[in-house]
Design a protein around this motif. Structure first.
Motif, mmCIF file in Angstrom:
data_model
loop_
_atom_site.group_PDB
_atom_site.id
_atom_site.type_symbol
_atom_site.label_atom_id
_atom_site.label_comp_id
_atom_site.label_asym_id
_atom_site.label_seq_id
_atom_site.Cartn_x
_atom_site.Cartn_y
_atom_site.Cartn_z
ATOM 1 N N MET A 1 28.393 47.284 44.540
ATOM 2 C CA MET A 1 29.670 47.584 44.286
ATOM 3 C C MET A 1 30.654 46.432 44.336
ATOM 4 O O MET A 1 30.567 45.646 45.435
ATOM 5 N N GLU A 2 31.436 46.171 43.459
ATOM 6 C CA GLU A 2 32.333 45.141 43.527
ATOM 7 C C GLU A 2 33.663 45.443 44.337
ATOM 8 O O GLU A 2 34.155 46.618 43.847
ATOM 9 N N PHE A 3 34.255 44.729 45.113
ATOM 10 C CA PHE A 3 35.414 44.943 46.008
ATOM 11 C C PHE A 3 36.385 44.059 45.609
ATOM 12 O O PHE A 3 36.634 42.898 45.885
ATOM 13 N N LEU A 4 37.438 44.535 44.591
ATOM 14 C CA LEU A 4 38.674 43.521 44.260
ATOM 15 C C LEU A 4 39.939 43.913 45.101
ATOM 16 O O LEU A 4 40.337 45.080 45.403
ATOM 17 N N ARG A 5 40.647 42.502 45.700
ATOM 18 C CA ARG A 5 41.375 42.835 46.667
ATOM 19 C C ARG A 5 42.700 41.719 46.105
ATOM 20 O O ARG A 5 42.651 40.475 46.365
ATOM 21 N N PRO A 6 43.495 42.214 45.106
ATOM 22 C CA PRO A 6 44.548 41.307 44.673
ATOM 23 C C PRO A 6 45.391 41.153 46.029
ATOM 24 O O PRO A 6 45.704 41.811 46.874
ATOM 25 N N GLU A 7 46.419 39.736 45.772
ATOM 26 C CA GLU A 7 47.321 39.578 46.480
ATOM 27 C C GLU A 7 48.440 40.154 46.236
ATOM 28 O O GLU A 7 49.584 40.247 47.398
ATOM 29 N N ASN A 8 48.801 40.487 45.190
ATOM 30 C CA ASN A 8 50.315 41.306 44.924
ATOM 31 C C ASN A 8 50.068 42.133 43.496
ATOM 32 O O ASN A 8 48.910 42.335 43.042
ATOM 33 N N TRP A 9 51.280 42.693 43.022
ATOM 34 C CA TRP A 9 50.994 43.580 41.921
ATOM 35 C C TRP A 9 50.580 43.068 40.662
ATOM 36 O O TRP A 9 49.887 43.723 40.080
ATOM 37 N N ALA A 10 51.271 41.833 40.477
ATOM 38 C CA ALA A 10 50.945 41.070 39.234
ATOM 39 C C ALA A 10 49.217 40.899 39.207
ATOM 40 O O ALA A 10 48.573 41.113 38.081
ATOM 41 N N GLU A 11 48.876 40.271 40.269
ATOM 42 C CA GLU A 11 47.502 40.199 40.144
ATOM 43 C C GLU A 11 46.651 41.508 39.980
ATOM 44 O O GLU A 11 45.502 41.393 39.557
ATOM 45 N N ALA A 12 47.071 42.365 40.558
ATOM 46 C CA ALA A 12 46.269 43.903 40.413
ATOM 47 C C ALA A 12 46.414 44.277 39.086
ATOM 48 O O ALA A 12 45.213 44.665 38.589
ATOM 49 N N LEU A 13 47.203 43.985 38.362
ATOM 50 C CA LEU A 13 47.371 44.303 36.864
ATOM 51 C C LEU A 13 46.497 43.443 36.148
ATOM 52 O O LEU A 13 45.624 43.920 35.076
ATOM 53 N N GLU A 14 46.333 42.156 36.572
ATOM 54 C CA GLU A 14 45.416 41.225 35.947
ATOM 55 C C GLU A 14 43.972 41.898 36.234
ATOM 56 O O GLU A 14 43.021 41.684 35.195
ATOM 57 N N LEU A 15 43.702 42.175 37.488
ATOM 58 C CA LEU A 15 42.227 42.649 37.683
ATOM 59 C C LEU A 15 42.162 43.886 37.019
ATOM 60 O O LEU A 15 40.661 44.083 36.696
ATOM 61 N N ARG A 16 42.984 44.709 36.852
ATOM 62 C CA ARG A 16 42.735 46.084 36.080
ATOM 63 C C ARG A 16 42.492 45.737 34.761
ATOM 64 O O ARG A 16 41.484 46.377 34.361
ATOM 65 N N ALA A 17 43.092 44.701 34.053
ATOM 66 C CA ALA A 17 42.687 44.489 32.697
ATOM 67 C C ALA A 17 41.508 43.952 32.612
ATOM 68 O O ALA A 17 40.458 44.313 31.624
ATOM 69 N N ALA A 18 40.871 43.185 33.603
ATOM 70 C CA ALA A 18 39.688 42.430 33.541
ATOM 71 C C ALA A 18 38.410 43.518 34.128
ATOM 72 O O ALA A 18 37.315 43.237 33.398
ATOM 73 N N HIS A 19 38.784 44.467 34.774
ATOM 74 C CA HIS A 19 37.762 45.379 35.163
ATOM 75 C C HIS A 19 38.263 46.952 35.039
ATOM 76 O O HIS A 19 38.606 47.575 35.891
ATOM 77 N N PRO A 20 38.419 47.406 33.593
ATOM 78 C CA PRO A 20 38.843 48.536 33.410
ATOM 79 C C PRO A 20 38.125 49.754 34.076
ATOM 80 O O PRO A 20 38.556 50.972 34.214
ATOM 81 N N GLU A 21 36.867 49.255 34.415
ATOM 82 C CA GLU A 21 35.958 50.482 35.059
ATOM 83 C C GLU A 21 36.160 50.686 36.646
ATOM 84 O O GLU A 21 35.755 51.580 37.314
ATOM 85 N N ALA A 22 36.916 49.724 37.281
ATOM 86 C CA ALA A 22 37.322 49.781 38.471
ATOM 87 C C ALA A 22 38.056 51.108 38.913
ATOM 88 O O ALA A 22 39.126 51.498 38.170
ATOM 89 N N ARG A 23 37.761 51.391 40.154
ATOM 90 C CA ARG A 23 38.683 52.720 40.469
ATOM 91 C C ARG A 23 39.639 52.365 41.665
ATOM 92 O O ARG A 23 39.372 51.308 42.762
ATOM 93 N N ALA A 24 40.821 52.195 41.252
ATOM 94 C CA ALA A 24 42.017 52.055 42.314
ATOM 95 C C ALA A 24 42.013 52.672 43.474
ATOM 96 O O ALA A 24 41.749 54.057 43.360
ATOM 97 N N ILE A 25 42.358 52.189 44.467
ATOM 98 C CA ILE A 25 42.487 52.793 45.958
ATOM 99 C C ILE A 25 43.553 52.511 46.556
ATOM 100 O O ILE A 25 43.751 51.137 46.793
ATOM 101 N N GLN A 26 43.983 53.470 47.466
ATOM 102 C CA GLN A 26 45.354 53.138 48.118
ATOM 103 C C GLN A 26 44.962 53.431 49.630
ATOM 104 O O GLN A 26 44.335 52.925 50.405
ATOM 105 N N GLY A 27 45.159 54.963 49.755
ATOM 106 C CA GLY A 27 44.586 55.591 51.161
ATOM 107 C C GLY A 27 43.466 55.930 51.180
ATOM 108 O O GLY A 27 42.551 55.938 52.175
ATOM 109 N N GLY A 28 42.638 55.909 49.913
ATOM 110 C CA GLY A 28 41.293 56.357 49.771
ATOM 111 C C GLY A 28 40.921 57.945 50.260
ATOM 112 O O GLY A 28 39.632 58.078 50.647
#
Length: 289
Positions: A1-28
């Motif tokens: 499993m890959e763990f993606l950790r953006p530094e800010n919201w803009a990077e989070a959106l870029e990672l989401r576009a590149a990895h649409p299969e990723a599950r977003a997690i906040q509190g978990g």
């Protein structure tokens, strides 16, 4: 499993576009339970915790904009007067530890019919702000957000940015039935919100259908039946008819937590009680004014 950790919201959106299969997690609080029980094993996790933008609450043009990463405890502590229905629902979520980590954005992302925030959001006519790197942001009315069981209206490259709510102009109440008093998934839940400025009422039904639901016939009934200009105690016939219409709007099933018949009965009782509480508060406020 890959763990993606953006530094800010803009990077989070870029990672989401590149990895649409990723599950977003906040509190978990939902995702990690599913993974621990081996009910879900996403190819990647997108950690939104570094995105401080999601933990902001702002007032813009008279509306409350609650970031998707704002925890339940902050809504309970700071916004009980402005969004009382959502604050009441937030108090019923899990344990203190869960309320410190869990978020309304996470509830919306999971889109479980049993999510505690959903009925209050429906009753209060929330609007969900979502965003993608390619197309920017868009606003989704809460009625259009829920698609099917644990399915929402997000596109593959979108993330939830914020929840928009009008500050309450009238009483709001949330009620929930579970198999015990605390730390429990709802057998069914219900919320009602009075909107005196438009002489209308909103409703929300949880854990009694494939998605969270409104009781539209019940709302239409109240628009005609509530004596806004003379807020005397409501007749028992009005309360019972409202309860019947709410129960008829539900689409429950039998499962391990309860039967469909029990859910309909419980919803009718909760609808009567919450409407009576809300109307009594409204009448008291009018008399005091």
């Amino acid at each position: 499993m890959e763990f993606l950790r953006p530094e800010n919201w803009a990077e989070a959106l870029e990672l989401r576009a590149a990895h649409p299969e990723a599950r977003a997690i906040q509190g978990g609080t939902d995702v990690m339970v599913e993974m621990n029980f081996d009910h879900s094993r996403p190819a990647a996790l997108l950690d939104l915790n570094p995105c401080g933008e999601l933990r902001r609450v702002e007032e813009i043009d008279g509306k409350l904009r609650i970031g998707a990463g704002v925890p339940y405890v902050k809504i309970i502590r700071d916004f009980g007067c402005q969004v009382p229905g959502l604050a009441q629902a937030s108090r019923t979520v899990g344990s203190p530890q869960i309320r410190n980590r869990g978020t309304v954005g996470g509830n919306l992302g999971g889109a479980s019919p049993a999510g505690d925030a959903h009925p209050a959001l429906l009753a209060a006519n929330a609007v969900i702000e979502v965003e993608s790197a390619a197309r920017g942001s868009r606003m989704i009315p809460i009625d259009d957000f829920y698609v099917w069981v644990k399915k929402n209206a997000l596109e593959a490259d979108e993330l939830i940015r914020a929840i928009w709510l009008e500050p309450a102009t009238g009483p709001q109440y949330f009620s929930k039935v579970g198999t015990r008093n605390a730390m429990v998934i709802a057998v069914c839940s219900f919320a009602v919100a009075l909107h005196p400025e438009s002489r209308s009422a909103g409703t929300g039904i949880g854990s009694s259908g494939p998605t969270p639901l409104r009781a539209r016939p019940a709302e239409e009934f109240l628009a005609q039946a509530l004596p806004w200009d003379d807020p005397a105690p409501l007749a028992d016939s009005v309360l019972r008819e409202f309860g019947s219409l709410v129960a008829a709007s539900a689409k429950p099933i039998d499962d391990v937590r309860g039967t469909a018949d029990y859910r309909k009965h419980a919803l009718s009782v909760m609808a009567r009680r919450t409407l009576a509480w809300a109307w009594n508060d409204f009448a008291a406020e009018r008399r005091a004014a």
